[in-house]
Scaffold this active site. Structure first.
Site, PDB file in Angstrom:
ATOM      1  N   CYS A 111       0.789  -1.337  -0.034  1.00  0.00           N
ATOM      2  CA  CYS A 111       0.028  -0.085   0.026  1.00  0.00           C
ATOM      3  C   CYS A 111       0.885   1.148  -0.128  1.00  0.00           C
ATOM      4  O   CYS A 111       0.545   2.204  -0.156  1.00  0.00           O
ATOM      5  CB  CYS A 111      -1.028   0.134   1.297  1.00  0.00           C
ATOM      6  N   CYS A 161      -2.286  -3.769   8.511  1.00  0.00           N
ATOM      7  CA  CYS A 161      -2.095  -2.542   8.862  1.00  0.00           C
ATOM      8  C   CYS A 161      -1.407  -2.424  10.243  1.00  0.00           C
ATOM      9  O   CYS A 161      -0.813  -1.494  10.715  1.00  0.00           O
ATOM     10  CB  CYS A 161      -3.057  -1.596   8.702  1.00  0.00           C
ATOM     11  N   CYS A 202      -2.997   4.675   6.263  1.00  0.00           N
ATOM     12  CA  CYS A 202      -4.069   4.612   6.455  1.00  0.00           C
ATOM     13  C   CYS A 202      -4.914   5.145   7.626  1.00  0.00           C
ATOM     14  O   CYS A 202      -4.085   4.975   8.778  1.00  0.00           O
ATOM     15  CB  CYS A 202      -4.932   3.348   5.693  1.00  0.00           C
ATOM     16  N   ASP A 262       2.292   2.667   2.422  1.00  0.00           N
ATOM     17  CA  ASP A 262       2.149   3.384   3.840  1.00  0.00           C
ATOM     18  C   ASP A 262       3.422   3.222   4.825  1.00  0.00           C
ATOM     19  O   ASP A 262       4.175   2.082   4.603  1.00  0.00           O
ATOM     20  CB  ASP A 262       0.961   2.878   4.524  1.00  0.00           C
TER      21      ASP A 262
HETATM   22 FE1  FES Z   1      -1.465   0.261   4.303  1.00  0.00          FE
HETATM   23 FE2  FES Z   1      -3.342   0.286   6.265  1.00  0.00          FE
HETATM   24  S1  FES Z   1      -3.589   0.183   3.951  1.00  0.00           S
HETATM   25  S2  FES Z   1      -1.162   0.107   6.338  1.00  0.00           S
END
Ligand code: FES
Length: 146
Positions: free
Chosen positions: A34, A104, A60, A36
């Site tokens: 993702c 996550c 997120c 992140d």
């Molecule tokens: Fe990437 Fe939640 S979607 S940490």
């Protein structure tokens, strides 16, 4: 997708956001899928107690909420007690996360471990049960090195 009240609360009012100058340990991890990113700063005293903890995230809502809760859980704990705080424990403290958001919560756990690893490396000590952190985490076990 349904989030619990606690998840919404920690997402909207995250605790311990920020940085610690001259932190005892800093850990940064990312999720390759993702994109992140999470960074954790730990202030650890001479008795091995985590006096303060701050985090920054580019992630997120679930990542923000789990990081917030994870920092609350490790604050004031010994290093060994902090090692016991898994992403599952964090999710439970939030009254649960939707299954597709469980990964996550790994960001927070891995970032804490990475910060502890940084601390251990700087102090030339070994923390029981702590392994060299991965720079990248994702749901599957693909190993990626930069
Ligand atoms: Fe990437 Fe939640 S979607 S940490």
């Amino acid at each position: 997708m349904m989030y619990t009240e606690k998840v919404m609360d920690h997402f909207q009012h995250p605790r311990n956001v920020g940085e610690i100058e001259n932190a005892s340990g800093v850990g940064t991890v990312g999720n390759a899928k993702c994109g992140d990113i999470m960074r954790i700063f730990l202030d650890i005293d001479d008795n091995g107690i985590i006096n303060d903890v701050k985090f920054k995230t580019f992630g997120c809502g679930a990542a923000v909420a789990t990081s917030s809760m994870a920092t609350e859980l490790v604050k004031g704990k010994s290093i060994q007690d902090a090692m016991e705080i898994t992403n599952k424990a964090v999710a439970e403290a939030l009254d649960g996360l939707p299954p597709i958001k469980m990964h996550c919560s790994l960001l927070a756990e891995e970032a804490i471990h990475a910060a502890l690893w940084d601390y251990a490396t700087k102090h030339n000590i070994k923390i029981e049960g702590l392994e060299k952190p991965k720079t990248d985490i994702s749901e599957d076990e693909t190993e990626e090195e930069y």
